[in-house]
Design an enzyme around this catalytic site. Structure first.
Site, PDB file in Angstrom:
ATOM      1  N   TYR A 143      15.570  74.386 -35.854  1.00  0.00           N
ATOM      2  CA  TYR A 143      14.804  75.629 -35.982  1.00  0.00           C
ATOM      3  C   TYR A 143      15.189  76.543 -34.820  1.00  0.00           C
ATOM      4  CZ  TYR A 143      10.824  78.890 -36.254  1.00  0.00           C
ATOM      5  OH  TYR A 143      10.035  80.012 -36.348  1.00  0.00           O
ATOM      6  N   ASP A 238      20.747  76.336 -28.123  1.00  0.00           N
ATOM      7  CA  ASP A 238      19.416  76.922 -28.196  1.00  0.00           C
ATOM      8  C   ASP A 238      18.482  76.101 -27.302  1.00  0.00           C
ATOM      9  OD1 ASP A 238      17.115  77.848 -30.903  1.00  0.00           O
ATOM     10  OD2 ASP A 238      16.932  77.865 -28.725  1.00  0.00           O
ATOM     11  N   LYS A 266       9.945  80.417 -24.014  1.00  0.00           N
ATOM     12  CA  LYS A 266       8.863  79.516 -23.582  1.00  0.00           C
ATOM     13  C   LYS A 266       8.710  79.446 -22.058  1.00  0.00           C
ATOM     14  CE  LYS A 266       9.397  76.890 -27.865  1.00  0.00           C
ATOM     15  NZ  LYS A 266       8.191  77.005 -28.687  1.00  0.00           N
TER      16      LYS A 266
HETATM   17  P1  KE4 Z   1       9.695  81.945 -30.815  1.00  0.00           P
HETATM   18  O1  KE4 Z   1      10.176  83.134 -31.646  1.00  0.00           O
HETATM   19  O2  KE4 Z   1       8.606  81.169 -31.527  1.00  0.00           O
HETATM   20  O3  KE4 Z   1       9.307  82.344 -29.384  1.00  0.00           O
HETATM   21  O4  KE4 Z   1      10.913  80.936 -30.593  1.00  0.00           O
HETATM   22  C1  KE4 Z   1      11.607  80.504 -31.729  1.00  0.00           C
HETATM   23  C2  KE4 Z   1      12.329  79.212 -31.408  1.00  0.00           C
HETATM   24  C3  KE4 Z   1      13.688  79.232 -31.181  1.00  0.00           C
HETATM   25  N1  KE4 Z   1      14.383  78.104 -30.895  1.00  0.00           N
HETATM   26  C4  KE4 Z   1      13.739  76.909 -30.798  1.00  0.00           C
HETATM   27  C5  KE4 Z   1      14.538  75.681 -30.471  1.00  0.00           C
HETATM   28  C6  KE4 Z   1      12.343  76.829 -31.009  1.00  0.00           C
HETATM   29  O5  KE4 Z   1      11.720  75.639 -30.926  1.00  0.00           O
HETATM   30  C7  KE4 Z   1      11.615  77.997 -31.307  1.00  0.00           C
HETATM   31  C8  KE4 Z   1      10.118  77.988 -31.554  1.00  0.00           C
HETATM   32  N2  KE4 Z   1       9.481  76.729 -31.496  1.00  0.00           N
HETATM   33  C9  KE4 Z   1       8.290  76.572 -32.306  1.00  0.00           C
HETATM   34  C10 KE4 Z   1       7.760  75.151 -32.169  1.00  0.00           C
HETATM   35  N3  KE4 Z   1       8.728  74.145 -32.200  1.00  0.00           N
HETATM   36  C11 KE4 Z   1       7.252  77.592 -31.953  1.00  0.00           C
HETATM   37  C12 KE4 Z   1       5.862  77.303 -32.459  1.00  0.00           C
HETATM   38  C13 KE4 Z   1       5.454  78.229 -33.549  1.00  0.00           C
HETATM   39  O6  KE4 Z   1       6.309  78.567 -34.399  1.00  0.00           O
HETATM   40  O7  KE4 Z   1       4.265  78.616 -33.545  1.00  0.00           O
END
Ligand code: KE4
Length: 423
Positions: A143, A238, A266
């Site tokens: 993801y 990533d 994060k």
């Molecule tokens: P955000 O757009 O949510 O800040 O980041 C996206 C993203 C990109 N790359 C990786 C490896 C990620 O894990 C994420 C976002 N992680 C999720 C949980 N695994 C965010 C939680 C959510 O979607 O509410």
């Protein structure tokens, strides 16, 4: 006792889709409803019903220092006094950029954005522009945020609801997205043999965190590096989850692999909205205004968010990562012992301050094996922990996170909660 949460949730679903501003928070896949949180401190969060929980979600990763760390709170309070947004450069943008570049040798230049999604979608556009190619390889269960090109058999929220891809993304967009199983170098090589000169980039989580925690096999990351070199594609790691969590120099520092671009999020915002992407100077210079690749953001480099990120990284520079990792290793061994006594087969993957309990007898090394986890039993485990004051991720495809604020007592209480849960 969760009555006020339940009442707020009942009201929230009328105004916010699913009552949440991000789907995985809805707890749908563990047959529950979301707790509404009133405040948090250190390793604890407290619900609007006044119930305190040991927090193993940590806002999905940012809170490696624990909640409301005094240094971060002080920095944010001071920053807010100076104004919340200027729409012009401020010194803290330079300070944080230099800290990121010093921490990650592969990052010579960095651009701040406001989320991990913005970071990965911008990095993809940049990789396509730099190589003049369109295709991208990602991994099944990986993801990278909700940018259109990545939502093809994505992990995290999408995997949790097992909706492969999503409506609203044109076929044309994901037709350029190639997918391989994680840890399967042969499959990646096969894709390169078929599409080599059209592949702009390989996007990989250097340890995968969106199908539960999957550890790269020793040859996986170096193998991706050499395939990208052989075919002239960029390796994009990533590190939105792993950055500053696996080590202060990310997973790339831990595993000794040098990507062309890195995406972050994060932790570098310390809980405030920050994403970033960075890498080799010659690639990054292609970004507007020095180059032709357009990318922008009103609140990119926001002064309050920068202050939170700087304060967070300053504390992490002095933090003992190996000590935290060994606490987590010891905790996971104790979890394994309790599950064994219960006669429940588990595979507990762990790396640094992250772990995932897969309820399966299989070794979990990719999305297919992650999906053998018994999700019905996971629901019981989630509810059992929640009833006993332990807040774990409401999904079998997320990572549990431990902070520097977690205490031996937190681990002991969690272990006794597990002993008490009937599975
Ligand atoms: P955000 O757009 O949510 O800040 O980041 C996206 C993203 C990109 N790359 C990786 C490896 C990620 O894990 C994420 C976002 N992680 C999720 C949980 N695994 C965010 C939680 C959510 O979607 O509410």
């Amino acid at each position: 006792m969760e009555t006020r949460s339940a009442k707020l949730y009942e009201e929230a679903v009328k105004y916010i889709p699913g009552g949440v501003n991000s789907p995985v928070r809805a707890c749908g896949s563990v047959d529950s409803f979301p707790l509404f949180i009133s405040h948090a401190k250190g390793s604890k969060i407290t619900s609007v019903d006044g119930v305190e929980y040991i927090d193993f979600v940590e806002s999905w990763g940012p809170m490696l220092l624990g909640h409301a760390h005094p240094e971060v709170t002080k920095a944010v309070q001071a920053a807010i006094e100076r104004g919340t947004s200027f729409g012009a450069p401020c010194e803290d943008e330079l300070v944080l950029a230099k800290m990121v570049c010093e921490a990650l040798p592969s990052v010579e230049m960095v651009r701040m954005v406001s989320s991990g999604t913005e970071a990965t979608m911008s990095a993809l556009r940049l990789a396509r522009a730099y190589t003049g190619r369109n295709k991208m390889i990602k991994f099944d269960g990986g993801y990278h945020g909700h940018g259109d090109a990545f939502l093809a058999a994505a992990g995290s929220g999408v995997a949790t609801f097992s909706v492969p891809g999503t409506p609203g993304v044109p076929d044309a967009v994901v037709s350029e997205t190639l997918i391989a199983p994680y840890n399967d170098l042969n499959a990646v090589e096969e894709l390169f043999k078929q599409h080599g000169n059209d592949i702009a980039a390989v996007f990989a989580e250097p340890a995968a965190g969106n199908m539960g925690l999957i550890i790269p096999e020793p040859e996986f990351l170096p193998g991706l590096r050499s395939l990208c070199d052989k075919y002239g594609a960029l390796l994009v790691l990533d590190e939105v989850i792993t950055g500053f969590r696996v080590s202060y120099s990310g997973a790339q520092g831990h595993y000794g692999v040098k990507p062309d671009l890195t995406t972050m999020g994060k932790i570098i915002g310390g809980g405030m909205p920050v994403g970033a992407f960075g890498g080799r100077r010659e690639i990054m210079q292609m970004l507007s205004p020095t180059g032709p690749v357009y990318q922008a953001g009103t609140l990119s480099g926001n002064p309050v968010a920068m202050a939170a990120g700087i304060a967070t990284l300053k504390v992490l520079q002095k933090s003992d990562y190996p000590a935290l990792a060994s606490k987590v290793e010891n905790f996971c061994q104790n979890l394994e012992a309790i599950f064994a006594k219960k006669g429940v087969q588990v595979c507990i993957n762990r790396l640094a301050s992250m772990f995932t309990i897969f309820l399966t007898g299989q070794k979990v090394k990719d999305f297919a094996s992650a999906k053998t986890s018994d999700l019905a039993m996971l629901s019981k485990l989630y509810k059992g922990f929640r009833e006993r004051g332990v807040y774990v991720a409401p999904s079998g495809f997320e990572v549990s996170m431990v902070s520097f604020a977690h205490t031996d007592e937190d681990f002991a209480r969690t272990l006794s909660a597990l002993e008490d849960i009937k599975l």
